[in-house]
Design a protein around this motif. Structure first.
Motif, mmCIF file in Angstrom:
data_model
loop_
_atom_site.group_PDB
_atom_site.id
_atom_site.type_symbol
_atom_site.label_atom_id
_atom_site.label_comp_id
_atom_site.label_asym_id
_atom_site.label_seq_id
_atom_site.Cartn_x
_atom_site.Cartn_y
_atom_site.Cartn_z
ATOM 1 N N LEU A 1 0.380 5.738 14.061
ATOM 2 C CA LEU A 1 -0.864 6.451 13.773
ATOM 3 C C LEU A 1 -0.782 7.142 12.414
ATOM 4 O O LEU A 1 -1.759 7.178 11.657
ATOM 5 N N ASN B 1 0.825 -1.215 0.000
ATOM 6 C CA ASN B 1 0.000 0.000 0.000
ATOM 7 C C ASN B 1 0.860 1.267 0.000
ATOM 8 O O ASN B 1 0.422 2.329 0.408
ATOM 9 N N ASP C 1 1.015 6.067 9.949
ATOM 10 C CA ASP C 1 0.885 4.972 8.981
ATOM 11 C C ASP C 1 -0.575 4.602 8.787
ATOM 12 O O ASP C 1 -1.027 4.381 7.667
ATOM 13 N N ALA C 2 -1.313 4.514 9.887
ATOM 14 C CA ALA C 2 -2.727 4.149 9.783
ATOM 15 C C ALA C 2 -3.466 5.177 8.938
ATOM 16 O O ALA C 2 -4.239 4.817 8.050
ATOM 17 N N GLY C 3 -3.216 6.452 9.201
ATOM 18 C CA GLY C 3 -3.842 7.500 8.406
ATOM 19 C C GLY C 3 -3.528 7.343 6.927
ATOM 20 O O GLY C 3 -4.423 7.327 6.080
ATOM 21 N N LYS C 4 -2.245 7.173 6.640
ATOM 22 C CA LYS C 4 -1.838 7.033 5.236
ATOM 23 C C LYS C 4 -2.461 5.793 4.612
ATOM 24 O O LYS C 4 -2.950 5.831 3.489
ATOM 25 N N ALA C 5 -2.434 4.685 5.356
ATOM 26 C CA ALA C 5 -2.930 3.427 4.800
ATOM 27 C C ALA C 5 -4.401 3.520 4.410
ATOM 28 O O ALA C 5 -4.850 2.833 3.507
ATOM 29 N N PHE C 6 -5.152 4.385 5.103
ATOM 30 C CA PHE C 6 -6.562 4.522 4.750
ATOM 31 C C PHE C 6 -6.799 5.696 3.819
ATOM 32 O O PHE C 6 -7.924 6.161 3.655
ATOM 33 N N GLY C 7 -5.720 6.198 3.227
ATOM 34 C CA GLY C 7 -5.871 7.154 2.137
ATOM 35 C C GLY C 7 -5.862 8.622 2.517
ATOM 36 O O GLY C 7 -6.342 9.450 1.761
ATOM 37 N N ALA C 8 -5.316 8.963 3.690
ATOM 38 C CA ALA C 8 -5.306 10.365 4.082
ATOM 39 C C ALA C 8 -4.332 11.172 3.224
ATOM 40 O O ALA C 8 -3.227 10.727 2.958
ATOM 41 N N SER C 9 -4.777 12.362 2.807
ATOM 42 C CA SER C 9 -3.869 13.278 2.131
ATOM 43 C C SER C 9 -3.049 13.988 3.211
ATOM 44 O O SER C 9 -3.317 13.842 4.398
ATOM 45 N N LEU D 1 -12.232 9.483 5.549
ATOM 46 C CA LEU D 1 -11.165 10.014 4.705
ATOM 47 C C LEU D 1 -11.536 9.986 3.227
ATOM 48 O O LEU D 1 -11.080 10.823 2.459
ATOM 49 N N ARG E 1 -5.702 2.917 -1.892
ATOM 50 C CA ARG E 1 -5.785 2.920 -0.432
ATOM 51 C C ARG E 1 -7.212 3.092 0.070
ATOM 52 O O ARG E 1 -7.572 2.580 1.123
ATOM 53 N N THR E 2 -8.019 3.846 -0.663
ATOM 54 C CA THR E 2 -9.379 4.055 -0.167
ATOM 55 C C THR E 2 -10.348 2.955 -0.608
ATOM 56 O O THR E 2 -11.347 2.728 0.049
ATOM 57 N N TRP F 1 0.303 9.572 -7.340
ATOM 58 C CA TRP F 1 -0.332 9.680 -6.044
ATOM 59 C C TRP F 1 -1.828 9.395 -6.092
ATOM 60 O O TRP F 1 -2.369 8.737 -5.199
ATOM 61 N N GLN G 1 -5.389 15.989 5.336
ATOM 62 C CA GLN G 1 -6.213 15.156 6.230
ATOM 63 C C GLN G 1 -5.384 14.591 7.357
ATOM 64 O O GLN G 1 -5.847 14.480 8.492
ATOM 65 N N HIS H 1 -3.805 6.731 -4.003
ATOM 66 C CA HIS H 1 -4.891 7.167 -3.131
ATOM 67 C C HIS H 1 -6.142 6.305 -3.364
ATOM 68 O O HIS H 1 -6.783 5.856 -2.417
ATOM 69 N N LYS I 1 -6.751 15.277 10.919
ATOM 70 C CA LYS I 1 -7.420 14.125 11.519
ATOM 71 C C LYS I 1 -6.507 13.272 12.376
ATOM 72 O O LYS I 1 -6.973 12.429 13.124
ATOM 73 N N LEU J 1 3.375 2.308 1.712
ATOM 74 C CA LEU J 1 3.963 2.922 2.909
ATOM 75 C C LEU J 1 5.483 2.884 2.817
ATOM 76 O O LEU J 1 6.172 3.707 3.402
ATOM 77 N N PHE K 1 -2.747 -3.270 11.923
ATOM 78 C CA PHE K 1 -1.393 -3.040 12.425
ATOM 79 C C PHE K 1 -1.094 -3.831 13.692
ATOM 80 O O PHE K 1 -1.989 -4.175 14.455
#
Ligand SMILES: Nc1ncnc2c1ncn2[C@@H]1O[C@H](COP(=O)(O)OP(=O)(O)O)[C@@H](O)[C@H]1O
Ligand SMILES: [Mg+2]
Lengths: 402, 286
Positions: free
Chosen positions: B188, A74, B190-198, A136, A107-108, A100, B201, A104, B205, A76, A115
């Motif tokens: 945290l 994903n 990583d979690a934000g990024k993994a769920f698509g946060a810009s 998000l 990821r969504t 990107w 965001q 994106h 957030k 990271l 984790f």
């Protein structure tokens, strides 16, 4: 066609990864490269195909590069070299090069993650934590609410929606993490040692829950673990990593019966076979059984030459005799009541019958278990000898190795 | 025998450079500074005037309601009421309002610039490296030193007081915002990024909600630091509780000195108690 395919993926951390790539090509090893250039080769030349609906487990000691590899899926982690293709709506997306907005979208919609340290937002309630991914990606509030309730029910936390994570036990917190990952309906699930931080009992409980959920959900799961028992229990495909490289990849049976090197063999030796093995990897195959001289198509299945299986022309099991007398025969089912089982009954197992059940039956009836396939063909036998040698970690292959 | 080489004896005209710089500003931008200064003065005085129009007792009741709403403690509320009535009784009500207005504006300016700067520094290593010595300087340089140039640039009154106060207080919100944002756990993010946060965001957030308690601590510190500047602000003509203290000093008036001092202490304690985060409620909202 695989859903996720890793093709010769390298992941290198440090000031100048390209230099490290060249050194890798010159055949330098990871320690040399780190000593000379301070670049750390976390993953080298990883190739795996993960099929739809499969659970692929990355296994290895800590520091072997499992997280570094799974985090490429994903985005990271950056892929230094190689490709990581994800099949997405009839196209292939290469994580190594995608932009990107594609990332994106993946990821969504497509990929979500669970984790090791749960990574729940402590200032959000359980409900709002589960809603994170939806929030998000801009899902409207009432729709969000409905999905969250649904997923919370799925992990049996509907009564805890308004609590904060710190009010929950570890196992419950990780169920929240799981619900959060399921909420976006992504069909690729990345799980980086999700149960490692939990007590053994809770861990097994959650493993069972995951297996149960997977029956309905049929996600494509990439799972990281340092515990072979867990890997064998969950995985259809297991990739074993050592020092950044994948040293063996195969089915659980393959890993257990064919460890390619000392490192894998050590994992296999320390597993608890009762929990993870089935008769398929436990049994002595039919080819190695001796024929009874007195009759054609009959196999001797105990060491005292007293128990004999009679087969038909296709190799199907017809009857079993003990000291010349026919004995009654039933087939193994999960709800079989061992207490009412008379001593001296033959119970036939199939390839998937768990080792624990085979051991218990063997203990109760005092006879070996013939193992038959779906059409009734005898494929092997599980008796005292097979059980003992497995518990002692002495299958044929390993004996030759150690 | 003189062992010091000649070039060391030659004095570096450091003071002259600073004077030259400040003179340059006053000469060339005199008009601009005055307009800025006058309009700010007008805003602050306006605020003080409108506060002064409200009967003191009503203000005290409002403050008590606020204290009770934040903490739900009767003892605290009664204490606040008593303290404010004492100030009223001592006859320092007007000066208290002036001081409070100055503190409010200084904090507003500090927070408005300090929080974004703290966030920016948390995201850019070079920026933090660059502003760190400046922050150290702002907190260690004796206040009187920069009173003179502020006085020259902004004239006498509330505005130079405000500027000096801001210089002294703004490092607190910058530092604590920086600290709060940089201490968000990697998992945290990583979690934000993994769920698509810009990026944005992620800030709103994940980073800010996590940093909020620390940022609030920075705000409280900023208010207390501003309050500690009242006497110095009075030296450049800012109205408030500092003025009677300075006057008492000049006229050796022990009675007035102690009364005004007591009023400052009361304001500080009341503000501190009201602003203190209720225990166990680390995460409010989010
Ligand atoms: N972001 C990073 N920067 C530098 N080195 C890293 C980073 N992430 C992991 N590593 C290093 O890469 C190696 C593999 O780590 P990791 O993938 O986390 O292993 P595992 O998950 O198997 O325990 C370790 O030596 C670790 O220190
Ligand atoms: Mg790891």
């Amino acid at each position: 066609m695989p859903v996720v395919s890793f093709e010769h993926v390298d992941v290198i951390f440090g000031p100048n990864p390209t230099v490290a790539v060249d050194m890798l090509d010159q055949g330098k090893n990871r320690d040399d490269i780190f000593a000379k250039t301070e670049n750390l080769v976390a993953v080298h030349d990883a190739t795996i195909d993960v099929q739809e609906g499969e659970i692929c487990v990355l296994m290895g000691l800590s520091g072997s590069g499992k997280s570094s590899l799974i985090r490429c899926v994903n985005g990271l982690n950056k892929i230094t070299r190689g490709h990581l293709n994800i099949r997405h709506k009839d196209t292939l997306i290469d994580l190594a090069t995608c932009d990107w907005s594609t990332l994106h979208n993946l990821r969504t919609e497509r990929i979500s993650m669970v984790f090791q340290q749960f990574a729940l937002m402590p200032w959000r309630t359980v409900r709002d934590n589960v809603a994170l991914g939806l929030e998000l990606s801009g899902v409207p509030k009432n729709k969000r609410h409905q999905i969250v309730e649904e997923k919370l029910a799925l992990v049996r936390l509907d009564n805890w929606a308004d609590k904060f994570p710190r009010e929950l036990s570890g196992g419950m917190q990780q169920r929240v993490g799981l619900a959060r990952a399921l909420a976006t309906d992504a069909d690729i699930l990345l799980m980086d040692e999700p149960f490692s931080a939990l007590d053994p009992l809770i861990r097994e409980h959650l493993q069972d829950e995951l297996i149960q959920l997977q029956k309905d959900l049929k996600k494509t799961i990439i799972f990281v673990s340092h515990d072979l028992d867990e890997a064998l229990k969950l995985g259809n495909l297991i990739a074993i990593m050592e020092g950044g490289k994948i040293v063996q990849i195969g089915s659980p049976e393959d890993i257990v019966s064919n460890p390619v090197n000392e490192y894998v063999a050590q994992f296999v030796a320390s597993m608890n076979p009762l929990k993870v093995l089935s008769c398929a990897s436990l049994m002595r195959p039919v080819e190695t059984l001796e024929n009874d001289d007195r009759k054609t198509n009959s196999k001797i299945i105990d060491p005292k030459n007293q128990t004999i299986c009679t087969l038909d022309d296709q190799g199907r099991l017809q009857k079993v005799t003990h000291s010349g007398n026919d004995i009654s025969m039933i087939s193994f089912k999960e709800d079989l009541d061992l207490k009412t089982l008379p001593k001296g009954t033959i119970v036939t197992a199939d390839a998937d019958t768990p080792m624990r059940a085979a051991v218990e039956i063997n203990f109760v009836v005092g006879l070996p278990l013939p193992v038959i396939d779906r059409i009734g063909k005898l494929i092997g036998v599980v008796g005292n000898k097979e059980i003992f040698s497995t518990i002692l970690g002495k299958t044929n292959k390993k004996k030759s190795m150690v | 025998m003189n062992w010091t080489p000649d070039f060391l004896l030659e004095k570096i005209p450091f003071g002259k450079w600073v004077k030259f710089f400040v003179d340059g500003l006053t000469d060339n931008f005199h008009q601009e500074f005055r307009i800025f200064s006058d309009s700010l003065e007008w805003v602050i005085q306006g605020t003080i005037m409108s506060m002064a129009k409200v009967p003191p007792l009503i203000l005290i009741v409002l403050l008590c309601i606020l204290a009770y709403w934040l903490h739900r403690k009767w003892v605290l509320t009664i204490g606040v009421a008593g303290a404010m009535l004492l100030i009223l009784n001592l006859g320092y009500w007007e000066q208290t309002l002036q001081t409070v207005a100055l503190v409010i504006y200084a904090t507003l300016v500090s927070v408005l610039f300090g929080i974004p700067l703290g966030i920016a520094a948390a995201h850019r290593k070079w920026l933090f490296t660059a502003i760190r010595p400046v922050l150290d300087l702002m907190q260690t340089i004796p206040t009187f030193v920069y009173l003179i140039p502020t006085l020259m640039l902004f004239g006498l009154g509330m505005v130079p007081g405000l500027i000096s106060t801001v210089i002294f207080a703004i490092p607190a919100p910058i530092r604590l915002t920086y600290l709060g944002v940089t201490s968000v756990p990697e998992s945290l993010i990583d979690a934000g990024k993994a769920f698509g946060a810009s990026k944005r965001q992620l800030l709103w957030k994940v980073e800010l909600p996590h940093a909020m308690p620390t940022i609030m601590a920075g705000l409280t510190q900023c208010i207390m630091l501003s309050l500690s500047m009242v006497v110095i602000a009075a030296l450049v003509g800012a109205d408030g509780l500092g003025k009677p203290v300075v006057r008492a000093l000049n006229s050796v008036n022990i009675a007035m000195g102690f009364e005004a001092g007591l009023a400052i202490v009361i304001v500080a304690i009341v503000l501190d108690r009201i602003l203190k985060q209720p225990e166990g409620k680390e995460y409010i909202g989010g």
